[in-house]
Design an enzyme around this catalytic site. Sequence first.
Site, PDB file in Angstrom:
ATOM      1  N   ASP A  67     -40.558  24.497  11.309  1.00  0.00           N
ATOM      2  CA  ASP A  67     -40.127  23.285  10.586  1.00  0.00           C
ATOM      3  C   ASP A  67     -39.387  23.696   9.320  1.00  0.00           C
ATOM      4  O   ASP A  67     -39.890  23.508   8.205  1.00  0.00           O
ATOM      5  CB  ASP A  67     -41.356  22.405  10.265  1.00  0.00           C
ATOM      6  N   ASP A  77     -45.092  30.492   4.311  1.00  0.00           N
ATOM      7  CA  ASP A  77     -44.102  29.806   3.481  1.00  0.00           C
ATOM      8  C   ASP A  77     -43.660  30.790   2.399  1.00  0.00           C
ATOM      9  O   ASP A  77     -44.445  31.633   1.965  1.00  0.00           O
ATOM     10  CB  ASP A  77     -44.681  28.543   2.842  1.00  0.00           C
ATOM     11  N   SER A  78     -42.409  30.671   1.970  1.00  0.00           N
ATOM     12  CA  SER A  78     -41.913  31.587   0.935  1.00  0.00           C
ATOM     13  C   SER A  78     -42.278  31.108  -0.459  1.00  0.00           C
ATOM     14  O   SER A  78     -42.061  31.820  -1.437  1.00  0.00           O
ATOM     15  CB  SER A  78     -40.393  31.734   1.059  1.00  0.00           C
ATOM     16  N   CYS A  80     -34.068  19.236  10.288  1.00  0.00           N
ATOM     17  CA  CYS A  80     -33.957  18.016   9.474  1.00  0.00           C
ATOM     18  C   CYS A  80     -32.578  17.983   8.811  1.00  0.00           C
ATOM     19  O   CYS A  80     -32.381  17.327   7.803  1.00  0.00           O
ATOM     20  CB  CYS A  80     -35.075  17.938   8.438  1.00  0.00           C
ATOM     21  N   ARG A  90     -47.549  16.266  13.235  1.00  0.00           N
ATOM     22  CA  ARG A  90     -48.753  17.009  12.839  1.00  0.00           C
ATOM     23  C   ARG A  90     -49.938  16.561  13.695  1.00  0.00           C
ATOM     24  O   ARG A  90     -50.755  17.384  14.138  1.00  0.00           O
ATOM     25  CB  ARG A  90     -49.049  16.781  11.349  1.00  0.00           C
ATOM     26  N   PHE A 114     -42.924  27.814   7.838  1.00  0.00           N
ATOM     27  CA  PHE A 114     -42.484  26.850   6.830  1.00  0.00           C
ATOM     28  C   PHE A 114     -43.599  25.810   6.636  1.00  0.00           C
ATOM     29  O   PHE A 114     -43.400  24.613   6.800  1.00  0.00           O
ATOM     30  CB  PHE A 114     -41.173  26.167   7.243  1.00  0.00           C
TER      31      PHE A 114
END
Length: 397
Positions: A301, A250-251, A341, A212, A228
């Site tokens: 991400d 983002d969802s 990830c 970040r 995301f």
Amino acid sequence: MAQLILMPGKERSAFKQHHPWLFAGSVGRLEGRARPGDTVEVLADNLRPLGRAAYSPQSQIRARFWTFDPNEAIDDAFFKRRIAAAVERRQVLPALRGQQGLRLIHAESDGLPGVIADQYGDTVVVQLTSAGADKWRNAIVAGLLKATGCARIYERSDSEVRGLEGLTPVTGWLHGEAPTTPLSIEENGVTLAVDIAGGHKTGFYLDQRDNRQLLGQLAAGKEILNCFCYTGGFSLQALAGGAAHVLSIDSSGPAIAQAKANLALNPALPAERAEWLEADVFQALRDFRQAGRKFDLIVLDPPKFAPSAAHADRAARAYKDINVLGCRLLKPGGLLMTYSCSGGIGLELFQKIVAGAAHDAGREARIVQRLAGAADHPVALSFPEGEYLKGLLVQVD
Ligand code: SAH
């Protein structure tokens, strides 16, 4: 103490590499009685002692080593020592000193399988994911209090992996009481609220701290798309770094709401340059392509698409899909910050996926920087599985 005796030849990874896991297929027999989480003595087939481990009869990972010293007692003092060492380890690195949000214990990589502890100011959140860790809850709390002097400890043991160990979810205060004001941390100059009870993991993705910050350094004057975005960690650093515009997707409705609230916590940031979209990234990227929208920098991400190697194929297709779309939406010379990830997707495979994506998008691209989790998420050399987060900063012609 019960004895766990391995099958012939199955002592190698413990003896030669100090790998902390013993799979069910390596175990020959259990002599004596042991309940889930009990400490057992582990012996090779020739009865050579290998160390002491937490027994987990329900899990495919049948035992996790606490120690490779066959004579080391597993007791309160053991946890005190290991926790103190983990906390001290973080002080070695200047980048970690003084961080308000900090991972104190990174499970196997800190010699404490199944134990995660994240500090947010004077609150520590623990997540216990194995039968052994669950058993030693009180010792872990005592060790954390001693090593950190924190005011309160909250347990967030509601990760799905507990099911594999035959454990049910546990959440709540283990020490101290809920603070009266919402919890927040400052991360590289940006204030972020952390919802330890309702947020993802222990409330926040501390592992992306350095990335970040890097985004902040790259952001000046750029049109940025943050996919995301969760609670806006990347987005806010981009705004602080002088981005021209940051569109974040983002969802999760609660995540977007928290992201907006986080922006409001930072009145110095130019809120008019931020745009938030609650949507499915896969669909949104397609819509942007249809609309002919382009960006200077895109962050991808996503959540863990492949929790284990068994899911690698489907996950690879999902990573490929978003990375193809990401490449297509970049202006010439644009930057793609792309992550995985997934434990089941190694660095080499991830790089291949991104290479394939750039190719399919018809773009030449080069890696300008390799990216990883922050230093408070160390990777024990004996436990390569600990290196779950990998990323690439790719410049796309
Ligand atoms: N970059 C974030 C962490 C991302 S975690 C940070 O630095 O804090 C992954 C996020 O992806 C979660 O917030 C989750 O809600 C979101 N998500 C999962 N599937 C999604 C999808 N298909 N489309 C959009 N967002 C999704």
